[in-house]
Design an enzyme around this catalytic site. Structure first.
Site, short mmCIF file in Angstrom:
data_model
loop_
_atom_site.label_atom_id
_atom_site.label_comp_id
_atom_site.label_asym_id
_atom_site.label_seq_id
_atom_site.Cartn_x
_atom_site.Cartn_y
_atom_site.Cartn_z
N LYS A 11 0.84 -1.20 0.00
CA LYS A 11 0.00 0.00 0.00
C LYS A 11 0.88 1.26 0.00
O LYS A 11 2.10 1.17 0.22
CB LYS A 11 -0.92 -0.05 1.22
CG LYS A 11 -1.90 -1.23 1.19
CD LYS A 11 -2.78 -1.24 2.43
CE LYS A 11 -3.85 -2.32 2.35
NZ LYS A 11 -4.75 -2.28 3.53
N TYR A 51 -12.22 -2.72 -3.41
CA TYR A 51 -12.79 -2.76 -2.06
C TYR A 51 -14.32 -2.71 -2.06
O TYR A 51 -14.93 -2.29 -1.07
CB TYR A 51 -12.22 -1.62 -1.21
CG TYR A 51 -10.81 -1.88 -0.70
CD1 TYR A 51 -10.51 -3.02 0.04
CD2 TYR A 51 -9.77 -0.96 -0.93
CE1 TYR A 51 -9.22 -3.26 0.52
CE2 TYR A 51 -8.49 -1.19 -0.45
CZ TYR A 51 -8.22 -2.34 0.27
OH TYR A 51 -6.96 -2.57 0.77
N ARG A 87 -1.81 -14.57 3.87
CA ARG A 87 -2.52 -13.85 4.93
C ARG A 87 -1.79 -14.02 6.28
O ARG A 87 -1.69 -13.07 7.05
CB ARG A 87 -3.96 -14.36 5.07
CG ARG A 87 -4.83 -14.13 3.87
CD ARG A 87 -5.42 -12.75 3.81
NE ARG A 87 -6.37 -12.50 4.87
CZ ARG A 87 -7.10 -11.38 4.94
NH1 ARG A 87 -6.99 -10.44 4.00
NH2 ARG A 87 -7.93 -11.18 5.92
N ASN A 114 -1.75 -0.03 7.35
CA ASN A 114 -1.26 -1.39 7.64
C ASN A 114 -0.42 -2.00 6.51
O ASN A 114 -0.29 -3.22 6.42
CB ASN A 114 -2.42 -2.29 8.09
CG ASN A 114 -3.46 -2.51 7.01
OD1 ASN A 114 -3.35 -1.95 5.92
ND2 ASN A 114 -4.47 -3.30 7.30
N HIS A 117 -1.70 -5.50 1.41
CA HIS A 117 -2.96 -6.18 1.15
C HIS A 117 -2.66 -7.61 0.72
O HIS A 117 -1.69 -7.85 0.01
CB HIS A 117 -3.73 -5.49 0.02
CG HIS A 117 -4.83 -6.34 -0.54
ND1 HIS A 117 -6.06 -6.45 0.05
CD2 HIS A 117 -4.85 -7.20 -1.61
CE1 HIS A 117 -6.80 -7.31 -0.64
NE2 HIS A 117 -6.10 -7.77 -1.65
N GLU A 128 -9.22 -10.39 -8.02
CA GLU A 128 -8.28 -9.27 -7.84
C GLU A 128 -7.17 -9.32 -8.89
O GLU A 128 -6.75 -8.28 -9.41
CB GLU A 128 -7.72 -9.29 -6.41
CG GLU A 128 -8.78 -8.94 -5.39
CD GLU A 128 -8.35 -9.15 -3.93
OE1 GLU A 128 -7.18 -9.51 -3.69
OE2 GLU A 128 -9.20 -8.95 -3.04
P1 IDP Z 1 -7.63 -7.07 5.21
O1 IDP Z 1 -6.82 -6.02 4.49
O2 IDP Z 1 -6.86 -7.65 6.36
O3 IDP Z 1 -8.19 -8.12 4.29
P2 IDP Z 1 -10.31 -5.93 5.29
O4 IDP Z 1 -11.32 -6.20 6.34
O5 IDP Z 1 -10.51 -6.54 3.94
O6 IDP Z 1 -8.87 -6.34 5.89
O7 IDP Z 1 -10.19 -4.36 5.16
C1 IDP Z 1 -9.47 -3.79 4.08
C2 IDP Z 1 -8.63 -2.66 4.58
O8 IDP Z 1 -9.50 -1.64 5.11
C3 IDP Z 1 -7.70 -3.01 5.76
O9 IDP Z 1 -6.50 -3.61 5.35
C4 IDP Z 1 -7.48 -1.63 6.36
O10 IDP Z 1 -6.54 -0.88 5.58
C5 IDP Z 1 -8.85 -0.99 6.20
N1 IDP Z 1 -9.66 -1.19 7.39
C6 IDP Z 1 -10.28 -2.32 7.80
N2 IDP Z 1 -10.94 -2.13 8.94
C7 IDP Z 1 -10.75 -0.84 9.27
C8 IDP Z 1 -11.19 -0.01 10.36
O11 IDP Z 1 -11.89 -0.47 11.27
N3 IDP Z 1 -10.78 1.29 10.34
C9 IDP Z 1 -10.01 1.81 9.36
N4 IDP Z 1 -9.56 1.08 8.32
C10 IDP Z 1 -9.94 -0.23 8.28
MG MG Z 2 -9.57 -7.92 2.77
#
Ligand code: IDP
Ligand code: MG
Length: 150
Positions: A11, A51, A87, A114, A117, A128
């Protein structure tokens, strides 16, 4: 043998922090095979498609803005159970809940920054890969696999 594939993306914060090589290194060291790699500035449209499942979440607008804030590096990795293992290598969505030794557990603190992805299922991985690499990705045999797989 058709191997499982996953979409991994560094990212904008990960790119800006110079963590692209580190993330590639972990997947290479593990034995996974690189099928595609590119740096790009994603469009809003591409990110909203990527997304789409999260579009009703309150954090969705902030998430899209974060992902638009700079270039990303997308890659496709192949190998046995690469989706699930990828993951695990990334760590939990919330970096504070990620074990040390994972990418997020070693390099991140906040969920909204974070670093990386990774596809969450084989089906979403294929979607994807088609979305981010409409030009297609490599498919090749690698002699190294003899040393990695029984
Ligand atoms: P993942 O990336 O671990 O698969 P997802 O639930 O698919 O997690 O969410 C996609 C991205 O959205 C996350 O990696 C993070 O950057 C962001 N995200 C997820 N939950 C939150 C939240 O509660 N607050 C802010 N950003 C979030
Ligand atoms: Mg995800």
């Amino acid at each position: 043998m058709a191997q499982e594939r996953t979409y991994i993306m560094v990212k904008p914060d990960g790119v800006e922090r110079g963590l692209v090589g580190e993330i590639i290194k972990r997947f290479e060291n593990r034995g996974f095979k690189l099928l595609a790699l590119k740096a790009l500035q994603p469009s809003r449209d591409l990110l909203e498609k990527h997304y789409a499942d999260l579009s009703s979440k309150p954090f969705f607008p902030k998430l899209v803005d974060y992902m638009l804030s700079g270039p990303v590096v997308g890659m496709v990795w192949a190998g046995k159970e690469v989706v699930k293992t990828g993951r695990v290598m990334l760590g939990a969505t919330n970096p504070l809940a990620s074990a040390p030794g994972t990418i997020r557990g070693d390099y991140a603190i906040d969920v909204g920054k974070n670093i990386c992805h990774g596809s969450d299922a084989v089906e979403s991985a294929e979607k994807e890969i088609a979305l981010w690499f409409p030009e297609g990705v490599l498919n090749y045999e690698r002699s190294l696999d003899k040393l990695i797989y029984e």
